[in-house]
Design a protein around this motif. Structure first.
Motif, PDB file in Angstrom:
ATOM      1  N   VAL A   1       0.828  -0.712   0.276  1.00 64.44           N
ATOM      2  CA  VAL A   1      -0.144  -0.059   0.166  1.00 64.44           C
ATOM      3  C   VAL A   1       0.863   1.230  -0.218  1.00 64.44           C
ATOM      4  O   VAL A   1       0.666   2.428  -0.664  1.00 64.44           O
ATOM      5  CB  VAL A   1      -1.065   0.249   1.538  1.00 64.44           C
ATOM      6  CG1 VAL A   1      -1.655   1.057   1.188  1.00 64.44           C
ATOM      7  CG2 VAL A   1      -1.766  -0.904   1.016  1.00 64.44           C
ATOM      8  N   THR A   2       1.598   1.529   0.731  1.00 61.78           N
ATOM      9  CA  THR A   2       2.730   2.628   1.006  1.00 61.78           C
ATOM     10  C   THR A   2       3.297   2.417  -0.649  1.00 61.78           C
ATOM     11  O   THR A   2       3.438   4.035  -1.025  1.00 61.78           O
ATOM     12  CB  THR A   2       4.011   2.189   1.998  1.00 61.78           C
ATOM     13  OG1 THR A   2       3.062   1.769   2.998  1.00 61.78           O
ATOM     14  CG2 THR A   2       5.215   3.621   2.107  1.00 61.78           C
ATOM     15  N   SER A   3       4.075   1.689  -0.892  1.00 63.86           N
ATOM     16  CA  SER A   3       4.651   1.635  -2.705  1.00 63.86           C
ATOM     17  C   SER A   3       3.498   2.237  -4.044  1.00 63.86           C
ATOM     18  O   SER A   3       3.653   2.294  -4.872  1.00 63.86           O
ATOM     19  CB  SER A   3       4.871   0.095  -3.019  1.00 63.86           C
ATOM     20  OG  SER A   3       4.086  -0.282  -2.801  1.00 63.86           O
ATOM     21  N   GLY A   4       2.450   2.123  -3.292  1.00 62.70           N
ATOM     22  CA  GLY A   4       1.552   2.475  -4.095  1.00 62.70           C
ATOM     23  C   GLY A   4       0.849   1.131  -5.303  1.00 62.70           C
ATOM     24  O   GLY A   4      -0.081   0.916  -6.145  1.00 62.70           O
ATOM     25  N   GLU A   5       1.542   0.086  -4.966  1.00 64.87           N
ATOM     26  CA  GLU A   5       1.372  -1.412  -5.831  1.00 64.87           C
ATOM     27  C   GLU A   5      -0.259  -1.641  -5.538  1.00 64.87           C
ATOM     28  O   GLU A   5      -1.057  -2.577  -6.158  1.00 64.87           O
ATOM     29  CB  GLU A   5       1.970  -2.563  -5.561  1.00 64.87           C
ATOM     30  CG  GLU A   5       1.963  -3.977  -5.748  1.00 64.87           C
ATOM     31  CD  GLU A   5       2.957  -4.999  -5.661  1.00 64.87           C
ATOM     32  OE1 GLU A   5       2.886  -5.974  -5.880  1.00 64.87           O
ATOM     33  OE2 GLU A   5       4.137  -4.468  -5.018  1.00 64.87           O
ATOM     34  N   LEU A   6      -0.737  -1.259  -4.251  1.00 67.30           N
ATOM     35  CA  LEU A   6      -1.900  -2.115  -4.075  1.00 67.30           C
ATOM     36  C   LEU A   6      -2.644  -0.337  -3.440  1.00 67.30           C
ATOM     37  O   LEU A   6      -1.799   0.373  -3.031  1.00 67.30           O
ATOM     38  CB  LEU A   6      -2.766  -2.896  -2.853  1.00 67.30           C
ATOM     39  CG  LEU A   6      -1.888  -4.160  -3.055  1.00 67.30           C
ATOM     40  CD1 LEU A   6      -2.370  -4.921  -1.512  1.00 67.30           C
ATOM     41  CD2 LEU A   6      -2.689  -4.524  -3.912  1.00 67.30           C
TER      42      LEU A   6
ATOM     43  N   LEU B   1      -0.186   5.555   6.594  1.00 65.31           N
ATOM     44  CA  LEU B   1      -1.294   4.250   6.003  1.00 65.31           C
ATOM     45  C   LEU B   1      -2.738   5.001   7.059  1.00 65.31           C
ATOM     46  O   LEU B   1      -1.903   5.058   8.260  1.00 65.31           O
ATOM     47  CB  LEU B   1      -1.135   3.735   6.587  1.00 65.31           C
ATOM     48  CG  LEU B   1      -0.332   2.786   4.902  1.00 65.31           C
ATOM     49  CD1 LEU B   1       0.269   1.425   5.027  1.00 65.31           C
ATOM     50  CD2 LEU B   1      -0.232   3.441   3.872  1.00 65.31           C
ATOM     51  N   HIS B   2      -3.475   4.916   6.819  1.00 65.76           N
ATOM     52  CA  HIS B   2      -4.947   5.096   7.437  1.00 65.76           C
ATOM     53  C   HIS B   2      -5.542   3.637   7.776  1.00 65.76           C
ATOM     54  O   HIS B   2      -5.924   3.435   6.560  1.00 65.76           O
ATOM     55  CB  HIS B   2      -6.188   6.179   7.428  1.00 65.76           C
ATOM     56  CG  HIS B   2      -6.959   5.992   7.941  1.00 65.76           C
ATOM     57  ND1 HIS B   2      -7.366   6.595   8.993  1.00 65.76           N
ATOM     58  CD2 HIS B   2      -8.138   5.734   7.820  1.00 65.76           C
ATOM     59  CE1 HIS B   2      -9.003   6.735   9.385  1.00 65.76           C
ATOM     60  NE2 HIS B   2      -9.166   5.993   8.352  1.00 65.76           N
ATOM     61  N   ARG B   3      -5.325   3.400   9.443  1.00 65.23           N
ATOM     62  CA  ARG B   3      -6.137   1.976   9.620  1.00 65.23           C
ATOM     63  C   ARG B   3      -7.494   2.132  10.158  1.00 65.23           C
ATOM     64  O   ARG B   3      -7.918   3.555  10.890  1.00 65.23           O
ATOM     65  CB  ARG B   3      -5.304   0.851  10.376  1.00 65.23           C
ATOM     66  CG  ARG B   3      -4.485   1.114   9.699  1.00 65.23           C
ATOM     67  CD  ARG B   3      -3.818  -0.554  11.128  1.00 65.23           C
ATOM     68  NE  ARG B   3      -2.475  -0.685  11.341  1.00 65.23           N
ATOM     69  CZ  ARG B   3      -1.297  -0.514  11.366  1.00 65.23           C
ATOM     70  NH1 ARG B   3      -1.156  -0.343  12.571  1.00 65.23           N
ATOM     71  NH2 ARG B   3      -0.428  -1.649  11.454  1.00 65.23           N
ATOM     72  N   GLU B   4      -8.532   1.022   9.212  1.00 63.00           N
ATOM     73  CA  GLU B   4     -10.210   1.301  10.089  1.00 63.00           C
ATOM     74  C   GLU B   4     -10.465   0.502  10.080  1.00 63.00           C
ATOM     75  O   GLU B   4     -10.740  -0.713   8.912  1.00 63.00           O
ATOM     76  CB  GLU B   4     -10.812   1.944   8.648  1.00 63.00           C
ATOM     77  CG  GLU B   4     -12.033   2.300   8.999  1.00 63.00           C
ATOM     78  CD  GLU B   4     -12.444   3.570   9.994  1.00 63.00           C
ATOM     79  OE1 GLU B   4     -13.427   3.190  10.447  1.00 63.00           O
ATOM     80  OE2 GLU B   4     -11.559   4.605   9.553  1.00 63.00           O
ATOM     81  N   ARG B   5     -10.921  -0.026  10.985  1.00 57.94           N
ATOM     82  CA  ARG B   5     -11.831  -1.099  11.708  1.00 57.94           C
ATOM     83  C   ARG B   5     -12.708  -1.241  11.016  1.00 57.94           C
ATOM     84  O   ARG B   5     -13.677  -0.934  11.020  1.00 57.94           O
ATOM     85  CB  ARG B   5     -11.836  -1.061  12.986  1.00 57.94           C
ATOM     86  CG  ARG B   5     -12.170  -2.798  13.543  1.00 57.94           C
ATOM     87  CD  ARG B   5     -12.448  -3.275  15.202  1.00 57.94           C
ATOM     88  NE  ARG B   5     -11.344  -3.164  15.701  1.00 57.94           N
ATOM     89  CZ  ARG B   5     -10.795  -2.614  16.902  1.00 57.94           C
ATOM     90  NH1 ARG B   5     -12.129  -2.987  17.617  1.00 57.94           N
ATOM     91  NH2 ARG B   5     -10.173  -2.964  16.930  1.00 57.94           N
ATOM     92  N   ILE B   6     -13.292  -3.310  10.509  1.00 66.77           N
ATOM     93  CA  ILE B   6     -14.181  -3.140   9.900  1.00 66.77           C
ATOM     94  C   ILE B   6     -15.516  -4.242  10.037  1.00 66.77           C
ATOM     95  O   ILE B   6     -16.330  -4.002   9.937  1.00 66.77           O
ATOM     96  CB  ILE B   6     -14.403  -3.288   8.103  1.00 66.77           C
ATOM     97  CG1 ILE B   6     -13.889  -4.349   7.760  1.00 66.77           C
ATOM     98  CG2 ILE B   6     -13.270  -2.100   7.277  1.00 66.77           C
ATOM     99  CD1 ILE B   6     -13.296  -4.534   5.914  1.00 66.77           C
ATOM    100  N   LEU B   7     -14.548  -4.966  10.952  1.00 69.44           N
ATOM    101  CA  LEU B   7     -15.688  -5.492  11.895  1.00 69.44           C
ATOM    102  C   LEU B   7     -14.499  -6.544  12.594  1.00 69.44           C
ATOM    103  O   LEU B   7     -13.234  -6.297  12.901  1.00 69.44           O
ATOM    104  CB  LEU B   7     -16.158  -6.390  10.894  1.00 69.44           C
ATOM    105  CG  LEU B   7     -15.407  -8.279  10.636  1.00 69.44           C
ATOM    106  CD1 LEU B   7     -14.976  -8.950  10.666  1.00 69.44           C
ATOM    107  CD2 LEU B   7     -15.508  -8.122   9.033  1.00 69.44           C
ATOM    108  N   VAL B   8     -15.027  -6.710  13.918  1.00 73.23           N
ATOM    109  CA  VAL B   8     -14.619  -7.778  14.705  1.00 73.23           C
ATOM    110  C   VAL B   8     -15.102  -8.981  14.634  1.00 73.23           C
ATOM    111  O   VAL B   8     -16.569  -9.455  14.705  1.00 73.23           O
ATOM    112  CB  VAL B   8     -14.594  -7.042  16.773  1.00 73.23           C
ATOM    113  CG1 VAL B   8     -14.024  -7.839  17.655  1.00 73.23           C
ATOM    114  CG2 VAL B   8     -14.055  -6.111  16.949  1.00 73.23           C
TER     115      VAL B   8
END
Length: 172
Positions: free
Chosen positions: A44-49, A68-75
């Protein structure tokens, strides 16, 4: 839009989301890559994803994600899975009460193994992992066969045929 996702998410969460996004935005080219933790952050940092769907088990450190920004989508809770008819089924046993059982889990260093070992250590026991697999379908097949027990994410169990096993939160 390039997306990386761990195998279970790729099977259970991503297909519907990709289909809906593709219908709403047909001009956007979508791609998906299998990426198992802890890999992916550098992509993600390199832009590949453009986006990474990853996971973290209890007791496992999260890799650094500078910028990077992290977001929890589920537990997704881990449930104790036993063969149907196991003497401990329905008793909400603690891991310490099951220390004499043969466990099914990933190899040393794999996230689900680290989580199992951390939970056992918190109860002052060491568990015997007799069967090593990363694949939860293999784990459930072994449990159905009655050869061991394991901790399995709820999402996996919700998608699996409920035959030959019982699941409950571990006691404690």
């Amino acid at each position: 839009l390039s997306l990386g996702a761990f195998a279970s998410a790729g099977k259970l969460l991503v297909p519907g989301a990709l289909a809906a996004f593709g219908q709403a935005h047909p001009q956007v080219r979508l791609s998906l890559s299998d990426v198992e933790p802890p890999d992916g952050y550098g992509q993600v940092t390199s832009g590949e994803l453009d986006l990474l769907i990853t996971h973290r088990y209890p007791g496992v450190q999260v890799p650094a994600a500078t910028g990077l920004h992290r977001e929890r989508i589920l537990v997704d809770p881990l449930l104790l899975v036993l063969p149907r008819g196991h003497p401990a089924a329905g008793t909400a046993p603690r891991l310490a009460e099951l220390a004499d059982q043969e466990w099914i889990c990933g190899a040393p260093g794999i996230s689900n193994r680290i989580a199992l070992e951390s939970a056992a250590a918190a109860e002052g026991v060491r568990l015997q992992v007799a069967y090593e697999t990363r694949d939860y379908e293999v784990m459930l097949a072994l449990i159905r066969a009655g050869v061991g027990i394991g901790l399995v994410p709820q999402m996996i169990l919700d998608a699996a045929p409920p035959e030959g096993w019982v699941a409950e939160p571990p006691g404690g």
